[in-house]
Design an enzyme around this catalytic site. Structure first.
Site, PDB file in Angstrom:
ATOM      1  CG  ASP A 109      60.909  59.395  10.328  1.00  0.00           C
ATOM      2  OD1 ASP A 109      61.745  59.545  11.232  1.00  0.00           O
ATOM      3  OD2 ASP A 109      59.694  59.584  10.480  1.00  0.00           O
ATOM      4  CD  GLU A 119      55.888  57.235  24.481  1.00  0.00           C
ATOM      5  OE1 GLU A 119      55.601  57.011  23.285  1.00  0.00           O
ATOM      6  OE2 GLU A 119      55.503  56.530  25.427  1.00  0.00           O
ATOM      7  CE  LYS A 132      59.134  58.588  13.597  1.00  0.00           C
ATOM      8  NZ  LYS A 132      58.499  59.732  12.898  1.00  0.00           N
ATOM      9  CB  VAL A 170      57.423  55.521  17.792  1.00  0.00           C
ATOM     10  CG1 VAL A 170      56.243  55.142  16.898  1.00  0.00           C
ATOM     11  CG2 VAL A 170      58.625  54.632  17.498  1.00  0.00           C
ATOM     12  N   GLY A 173      57.816  67.953  15.964  1.00  0.00           N
ATOM     13  CA  GLY A 173      57.799  69.345  16.396  1.00  0.00           C
ATOM     14  C   GLY A 173      58.372  69.486  17.783  1.00  0.00           C
ATOM     15  CE  LYS A 187      62.589  60.161  14.281  1.00  0.00           C
ATOM     16  NZ  LYS A 187      62.088  61.229  15.146  1.00  0.00           N
ATOM     17  N   GLY A 243      56.018  61.065  18.028  1.00  0.00           N
ATOM     18  CA  GLY A 243      56.203  62.387  18.634  1.00  0.00           C
ATOM     19  C   GLY A 243      55.664  62.453  20.047  1.00  0.00           C
ATOM     20  CB  THR A 271      64.174  72.444  17.051  1.00  0.00           C
ATOM     21  OG1 THR A 271      64.794  73.160  15.998  1.00  0.00           O
ATOM     22  CG2 THR A 271      62.711  72.806  17.120  1.00  0.00           C
ATOM     23  N   GLY A 304      58.805  74.837   6.420  1.00  0.00           N
ATOM     24  CA  GLY A 304      59.557  74.182   7.485  1.00  0.00           C
ATOM     25  C   GLY A 304      58.998  72.825   7.877  1.00  0.00           C
TER      26      GLY A 304
END
Lengths: 434, 434
Positions: free
Chosen positions: A201, A129, A205, A132, A302, A105, A134, A13, A187
């Site tokens: 997660d 970058e 971060k 953390v 995303g 991460k 997005g 993705t 999703g």
């Protein structure tokens, strides 16, 4: 025009998003920076699936090592994920002196020190970058924009899945399990959602942010983690009545010259700016000793948002190449090795406590007495009418600032009280200035 | 350890803040970047007033040219303000090949092209983070963090004085004049407040942001400006009842391949993130084609916040010096010289319209008819009960999206209607995604 030749490992993705972003906006970036990003190679075990992107023949290969060794590749983008094969790819690229961009991460929090040392030894660098927040350029803000500041505190909503679930629970008055299921179908949550909803997660971060801010290597082990499984609709609704929202919050804060580093569901005021961050959006609040409060907001995950951050890193590295200044910005300068984590006696906050008690006389006084005996002042109490005679009643208490040890001791005592029907629920309240 | 030797011209509020920030956090910055910032010289006509900062003897001089010529000065910080002597100092420093840091938005919007050309000719550069958004690293976010994006729109609350006044008017239900006076007494507004409250300061910043985003030089003349003098408590309260706040908003937006560039009081939803930006705080909302929506928030002015941004620029330049990479980042690359401003026929938004009308039958229908005849749909109407017989009544209309020419034509017609008692009030509504 100089070209900066990019090798992308992992054509899933985000990989496809990065390729698409470079193809779409390469000439704009070239106009802005005077160097043109070009996708030189892509490696993925799956070379068959159609990603809907028209690629020159031979660009997509299955052998990542061939990509890493290709002299036509100036920079390696690692988008494989995980901490095993990704670690090898990143290490191998660095050993060849090639800079690396990663959004991983987990890898950084797991073996970041090893990788950054390797980059240093081989006179190259890692940019991260997208690891953390997005698409939010918050790593850049922290390392560069706020470089003049001692960071006094950071608060982050850093996991889109959790924020999406909590927002929908509140909006739809639905319970955790049903929204998790819906999020999985839409999703927005993984089939195995543990990494997200159990807070790991976010903790990865938080470790990265704390390491950057304080010049000390923090890893996942240093983070106190509590996920959102135990956040019930009941507490979301009570919190709402009291003017708060429950968010999965990373709290990174200097306390008595030590660091509080935790991820937990916490109450934030609906009126605070961070309380308005809803759905899959992320935000990082940073307090500096010079700048005061700042906040950075955007999509935390995303394909597209992550690509935006990855490509920004690529362009930074392109400038470093163009100007022959590799390792321009020290990545994780370690200057406070002795920095310790704050203890439960040092960490303070206000608390939201819900106690389900038997509907008997004298209970409120006894509970208040327990808090008092641990030195905890009660800011407000709400006791509901019982649903029927003899049944349990919820008692909501908001405390004044207290240490974590004090609140834990008080909760232990409350748990053992004969009138306590269910284990008490407790969340920290973070009073962010709005 | 390498040192980066700073010369500060202008030892006023911000100048003293910069000196203090460097002195306080120099060793931290040195640990982070491997180069130590040092205040080498300060120039100010007033060398007598005590700024409360202990300086080495001889560091503060009255002759700025001596500072600029000093070989011990690596970088010149211009904090004089204005567009006359500041222009000379900046030009002189650039002619000597010295990089410049400035917070002077008026100077950049007034003669930026000349100065950046001069920097280019002399192989040096100008950094200007503090010129927009005070301490918020939003210039860096736009130039670097979002480099992969075509900017589709930006919305900014960019003047702390205006936002402070509007926030207090709403909170205290007070009128503009009394709050302006209070703001002046509190030091949040200048004795001559025109630059702030008439929107020119915001317009300068909007011109800088638009130039950066779109590769075209925009100046103050390109910005349609309307200040906050005409924002009444009445409209703040009506807007509030309808779920909105009135903010002085910079709107920079691509419309039909042209640019809408305006500063005006506009209604934003209370539920939107930017609607929650209150008091002296600033925020910049940036929509990119890849990243989606992002927002940057913090103190938009003041000694400390501005210093944070100035010193961040200094450290960026320090790295450029350390790595011998001057002009690493092209400042205002011009790549779309043909870019035009959108016309009133192309600019669309929703509108809030208040019409004070005579309390007569048939008026509502006639007003609605005027909007309809200009192709404007009404989204909602609120008509108040009159305070007494025969007196005027306020009629509030929120329109659907319409062009600026259509709304202006409709308002002209309404102004001439016999039932219209006062000139109609109209503000744009910006529906920012929350």
């Amino acid at each position: 025009m100089n070209k900066f030749k990019i090798g992308v490992i992992g054509f899933g993705t985000v990989g496809a998003g990065v390729v698409e972003t470079v193809m779409k906006n390469a000439s704009l970036m070239a106009q802005r920076y005077g160097i043109e990003p070009v996708i030189a190679r892509i490696a993925d075990l799956d070379t068959k699936t159609d990603r809907g992107i028209q690629l020159p023949k031979g660009l997509l290969i299955s052998d990542a090592m061939k990509l890493i060794d290709d002299p036509e590749v100036d920079v390696v983008v690692e988008l494989v994920g995980g901490t095993t094969i990704a670690r090898k790819f990143v290490s191998d690229a660095l050993k060849r002196g090639k800079p690396v961009v990663t959004a991983n991460k987990a890898l950084l929090a797991f073996c970041g020190k090893e990788l950054f040392d390797l980059a240093e030894t081989n006179r190259t660098e890692i940019y991260f970058e997208a690891s953390v927040g997005g698409g939010i350029p918050c790593i850049k803000a922290l390392r560069e924009g706020l470089v003049a500041n001692q960071v006094t505190a950071m608060y982050g909503i850093l996991n889109g899945t959790c924020n999406y679930i909590l927002t929908r629970m509140e909006n739809e008055k639905a319970d955790f399990d049903s929204i998790l299921k819906a999020a999985q179908q839409a999703g927005y949550a993984e089939a195995n959602p543990s990494t997200d909803i159990d807070g790991y997660d976010t903790a990865n971060k938080a470790a990265i942010l704390a390491s950057l801010a304080y010049g000390h290597w923090f890893t996942l082990d240093d983070v106190t983690v509590r996920g959102i499984r135990e956040v019930t609709l009941t507490d979301i609704e009570y919190a709402s009545e009291l003017g708060y929202r429950i968010k999965l919050l990373a709290t990174i804060r200097k306390v008595a010259d030590k660091i509080q580093l935790c991820v937990q569901p916490a109450l934030v005021s609906k009126k605070s700016l961070i309380g308005g961050v809803s759905g899959v959006f992320n935000a990082l609040w940073v307090d500096g000793d010079i700048v005061g409060s700042t906040m950075y907001y955007g999509r935390g995950a995303g394909r597209a948002a992550t690509s935006s951050a990855v490509v920004a890193d690529l362009m930074d590295l392109a400038l470093n190449r163009l100007h022959n200044s590799p390792r321009r910005l020290p990545a994780f300068p370690i200057y406070d090795e002795a920095l310790a984590l704050a203890t439960k006696d040092e960490i303070r906050s206000r608390y939201y406590v819900r106690i389900e008690v038997a509907n008997q006389p004298g209970v409120l006084g006894r509970m208040a007495g327990i808090f008092g005996s641990h030195g905890i002042s009660i800011a407000s109490v709400t006791q509901r009418e019982p649903a029927g005679a003899g049944v349990k009643v919820p008692m909501l208490m908001l405390t004044e600032s207290a240490t974590q040890s004090a609140i834990e001791s008080a909760l232990n005592e409350i748990r053992q009280d004969p009138a306590t029907v269910e284990p008490p629920i407790c969340f920290a309240i973070e009073d962010l200035p709005a």
